[in-house]
Design an enzyme around this catalytic site. Structure first.
Site, PDB file in Angstrom:
ATOM      1  N   CYS A 115      52.572   9.246  22.007  1.00  0.00           N
ATOM      2  CA  CYS A 115      52.613   8.902  20.581  1.00  0.00           C
ATOM      3  C   CYS A 115      52.823   7.410  20.367  1.00  0.00           C
ATOM      4  O   CYS A 115      53.731   6.808  20.939  1.00  0.00           O
ATOM      5  CB  CYS A 115      53.723   9.696  19.896  1.00  0.00           C
ATOM      6  SG  CYS A 115      53.890   9.319  18.162  1.00  0.00           S
ATOM      7  N   HIS A 212      53.305  21.280  22.401  1.00  0.00           N
ATOM      8  CA  HIS A 212      52.498  20.433  23.297  1.00  0.00           C
ATOM      9  C   HIS A 212      52.533  20.774  24.780  1.00  0.00           C
ATOM     10  O   HIS A 212      51.818  20.139  25.562  1.00  0.00           O
ATOM     11  CB  HIS A 212      52.839  18.940  23.117  1.00  0.00           C
ATOM     12  CG  HIS A 212      52.768  18.444  21.710  1.00  0.00           C
ATOM     13  ND1 HIS A 212      51.877  18.943  20.785  1.00  0.00           N
ATOM     14  CD2 HIS A 212      53.471  17.492  21.047  1.00  0.00           C
ATOM     15  CE1 HIS A 212      52.047  18.323  19.624  1.00  0.00           C
ATOM     16  NE2 HIS A 212      53.010  17.439  19.748  1.00  0.00           N
ATOM     17  N   ASN A 286      44.167  11.843  19.349  1.00  0.00           N
ATOM     18  CA  ASN A 286      43.621  10.559  18.910  1.00  0.00           C
ATOM     19  C   ASN A 286      43.992   9.500  19.936  1.00  0.00           C
ATOM     20  O   ASN A 286      45.166   9.157  20.073  1.00  0.00           O
ATOM     21  CB  ASN A 286      44.263  10.143  17.571  1.00  0.00           C
ATOM     22  CG  ASN A 286      43.545  10.747  16.389  1.00  0.00           C
ATOM     23  OD1 ASN A 286      42.326  10.708  16.302  1.00  0.00           O
ATOM     24  ND2 ASN A 286      44.322  11.326  15.485  1.00  0.00           N
ATOM     25  N   CYS A 329      48.776   8.623  14.732  1.00  0.00           N
ATOM     26  CA  CYS A 329      50.083   8.504  14.131  1.00  0.00           C
ATOM     27  C   CYS A 329      50.739   7.173  14.527  1.00  0.00           C
ATOM     28  O   CYS A 329      50.948   6.910  15.709  1.00  0.00           O
ATOM     29  CB  CYS A 329      50.887   9.689  14.663  1.00  0.00           C
ATOM     30  SG  CYS A 329      52.540   9.778  14.101  1.00  0.00           S
TER      31      CYS A 329
END
Ligand code: SAH
Length: 337
Positions: A115, A212, A286, A329
């Site tokens: 992230c 996850h 992403n 994010c």
């Protein structure tokens, strides 16, 4: 204090404390959230002396939009807060209306390896008014109304519990922004004591768990929080949550190439979730410039999806938004800091 940070109950208390009738709070709420008046002096059905008092006690300030990136069905907004910190929010256009993904902290301490937000440590929690402000500022900018809110932007909302709950109360209140509780989703990496608290929260919002990984070893590798709150305990807590609230929980599962996307992972996940009132949202990853993880191929995503379906697990693949902009994010903010 900022007027956008007060729940109706708190505003009622304020009026009682200054020796006024508490229905004035409803009038103020109507001015700020229904008429969208941004100046206390224009609250015309409220006596001048009370308006003066309000002006002494409160500010009304929205976060400033300093950047807007636009793609077909998605837009990203970068905000500058009053202490110059930056946060972001994402607007998505669905067939059923507009939804906004809001941030709950400046940075994040959960440290999930994939992230972008976690690359930058938490600077501070967002205040309630700064979360309410993301919605009001976007609505003002686009001149349209938002019908759904997901608390899935930068930050861990359950690490900022009180402010986030007050935010939910304000946006949900019929005299406030009036977004139905079923149209509000909170996403967490699994802070067990706070999930327990949330099961007693009076509003029936949706809960999403960022899982996850289907086992402890893998989850601890990509999500350090798993060492504090291990997977099996999180799942037990989610089971209790479902029992208590009678609500279906969303399980988020990012597909990371050759990390957690193999058939064996899908089977393990199915086993873990069997019989639970959940649905799995598979999230195509992403990719970002800074992090080594790669997105799973289309065929791997399909195979994963089909394996879960065969095992009778409710599953969807999240639509991809904003490929042409900084969609991941925390990506927009991290380019600025
Ligand atoms: N801290 C909360 C909410 C913020 S993250 C949580 O962990 O749920 C919101 C979701 O976005 C999480 O499921 C997170 O794992 C996911 N996410 C983070 N980076 C991503 C990326 N690059 N691509 C796709 N999803 C991502």
């Amino acid at each position: 204090m900022n007027l956008y940070g007060l729940t109706l109950e708190k505003l009622e208390k304020y009026f009682e404390n200054i020796g006024e009738k508490k229905f004035k709070a409803t009038q103020v709420f109507e001015w700020i959230y229904q008429k969208r008046e941004e100046k206390i002096e224009n609250f015309s059905n409220i006596k001048k002396e009370i308006r003066n008092r309000l002006e002494e006690d409160f500010k009304m300030e929205l976060p400033e939009i300093i950047k807007r990136e636009t793609d077909v069905l998605v837009e990203k907004f970068l905000f500058c807060l009053s202490d110059s910190e930056k946060i972001e929010a994402v607007l998505m256009r669905h067939d059923y209306g507009l939804s906004v993904c809001v941030s709950s902290q400046v940075g994040c301490n959960m440290g999930c390896k994939f992230c972008e937000s976690g690359r930058l440590k938490k600077v501070r929690n967002l205040e309630t008014y700064e979360m309410v402000g993301q919605i009001l500022a976007i609505e003002k900018e686009i001149k349209e109304r938002i019908s759904r809110v997901v608390i899935m932007g930068i930050g861990e909302p359950l690490d900022n519990y009180e402010n986030v709950m007050n935010f939910i109360k304000i946006i949900n209140h019929p005299k406030g922004i009036a977004i139905g509780s079923r149209h509000i989703t909170l996403s967490t990496c699994g802070i067990i004591p706070k999930i327990k608290l949330l099961s007693d929260f009076p509003l029936q919002i949706n809960l999403a768990l960022s899982l996850h990984a289907p086992n402890d070893e893998l989850r601890s590798k990509i999500m350090p929080i798993n060492k504090a709150y291990p997977l099996m305990e999180v799942m037990e807590t989610i089971k209790e949550y479902i029992k208590k609230t009678n609500r279906r929980v969303t399980i988020e599962y990012i597909l990371l190439k050759e990390i957690n996307d193999q058939m064996s992972h899908a089977k393990e996940l199915a086993k873990l979730l069997k019989g639970m009132n959940v649905y799995v949202n598979l999230i195509p990853y992403n990719e970002t410039n800074h992090i080594e993880f790669k997105k799973s191929t289309k065929s791997t995503i399909n195979a994963f999806y089909e394996t879960l379906q065969k095992e009778k697990i409710n599953v969807t693949v999240r639509r991809e938004f904003g490929k042409n902009i900084s969609a991941a994010c925390g990506q927009l903010r991290s380019k600025e800091v």
